[in-house]
Design a protein around this motif. Structure first.
Motif, short mmCIF file in Angstrom:
data_model
loop_
_atom_site.label_atom_id
_atom_site.label_comp_id
_atom_site.label_asym_id
_atom_site.label_seq_id
_atom_site.Cartn_x
_atom_site.Cartn_y
_atom_site.Cartn_z
N LYS A 196 0.83 -1.21 0.00
CA LYS A 196 0.00 0.00 0.00
C LYS A 196 0.86 1.26 0.00
CE LYS A 196 -4.33 -1.73 1.93
NZ LYS A 196 -5.24 -1.74 3.11
N PHE A 197 1.89 1.32 0.88
CA PHE A 197 2.67 2.56 0.91
C PHE A 197 3.61 2.67 -0.29
CE2 PHE A 197 6.23 0.37 3.23
CZ PHE A 197 7.31 0.89 2.55
N LEU A 213 -0.05 7.11 4.02
CA LEU A 213 -0.86 5.93 4.35
C LEU A 213 -1.46 6.06 5.75
CD1 LEU A 213 -1.85 3.04 3.78
CD2 LEU A 213 0.35 2.20 4.63
#
Length: 334
Positions: A230-231, A326
């Motif tokens: 995700k990051f 995030l």
């Protein structure tokens, strides 16, 4: 009205429980600006050229202004990028040992122009040394354009992973391609000689960053595969154990876990794809709780001298800033 089972195929979900972006029909857009800045830094800084008179190297990315994005609609990808880039170069005349510095300016890298037609302007500080300027204008410009071409290829392949969701036919085809790629890569690696015994000048780095989160949550962002993806906005594979391997940023960063102290410390053998073959740095991450925050202490030894700025950029822009983004997103959703 269409009969049951005979509706518009654009809206038919092919075995997807969530029905996300059915058959790639809806418009999706992904911001490629931060990723592009990191990729341009990686590809351009360190470019070196040499002839019998002298040698030159692009030493720093002084400025990169602009933006990039990728959109998906009806199964097609649409790219937008527009960059103004300034690079610093340095060189040395072999006979005299005199050093010179200069600039490379790329005023308009965009989809409106072919890479081979992109303007690349080379300049040098006043004084002698035009022989180095000429070297950068010829061989240097050619290598810069080659690197810009590599950036565009990566934008259209690495960055866009997952934007076009596979239909049944695409999934079968993709599996076949992946198998062939794995076989080819294995053959190349088996036949490639490993460069051993080459002494590489290195530097050590120390960085600190504060995060508005707990030690436990920050540690998990570095050790949970889904959170890493995700990051980093790219694929990752983690074997979370001592001696376990890891890959991040679509394989551009690889390494091995040397020590894992839950919520306290991570020690890794760590390398970038464009580093000298088989060369690894040692990265130590210490997670220190403070008042309502967590301080991340990064110590890194063994970074090739020519990759120092690239390493700093990678951790500051592609790790720290993306992780903060995030965390903000997680807080808003919570």
């Amino acid at each position: 009205m269409a009969k049951w089972g005979q509706g518009d195929p654009r809206w038919i979900v092919e075995e997807r429980e969530d029905g996300t972006n059915v058959n790639n029909w809806h418009w999706t857009e992904r911001d490629a600006t931060t990723w592009s800045k990191g990729k341009l830094q990686e590809l351009l800084v360190g470019i070196a050229v040499e002839n019998e008179a002298g040698c030159c190297e692009i030493s720093e990315l002084k400025q990169v202004e602009g933006e990039a994005s990728c959109s998906s609609r009806k199964g097609k990808l649409i790219f937008f990028y527009e960059w103004n880039i300034r690079l610093g170069w340095k060189g040395i005349i072999k006979e005299s040992g005199v050093k010179h510095k200069g600039l490379i300016e790329i005023p308009n890298l965009s989809e409106e122009n072919e890479v081979d037609d992109t303007e690349v302007n080379v300049s040098k500080k006043k004084g002698d040394g035009d022989i180095l300027k000429d070297l950068m204008k010829t061989a240097g410009t050619a290598k810069v354009r080659e690197a810009l071409g590599d950036y565009l290829k990566a934008l259209k392949t690495e960055f866009t992973m997952g934007m076009i969701l596979p239909t049944k036919a695409m999934a079968t085809q993709e599996l076949t391609v992946k198998r062939k790629l794995i076989e080819t890569t294995s053959q190349v690696q088996a036949s490639s000689p490993v460069a051993l015994g080459v002494r590489i000048p290195t530097v050590a780095l120390h960085m600190m960053e504060l995060f508005d989160t707990t030690v436990e949550q920050l540690y998990s962002i570095f050790t949970v595969q889904d959170l890493v993806q995700k990051f980093s906005k790219s694929s990752a594979v983690l074997e979370l154990e001592k001696g376990g391997k890891f890959q991040m940023f679509d394989g551009n960063i690889t390494g091995e876990y040397m020590e894992l102290l839950t919520n306290k410390k991570i020690v890794m053998k760590w390398r970038c794809r464009n580093w000298p073959e088989e060369h690894y740095a040692t990265v130590v991450l210490n997670f220190v709780p403070t008042l309502g925050q967590t301080e991340l202490q990064l110590d890194c030894k063994g970074v090739p001298v020519c990759k120092e700025e690239n390493m700093k950029f990678c951790w500051q822009k592609q790790h720290f800033e993306e992780i903060k983004g995030l965390l903000q997103l997680t807080t808003l959703r919570g």
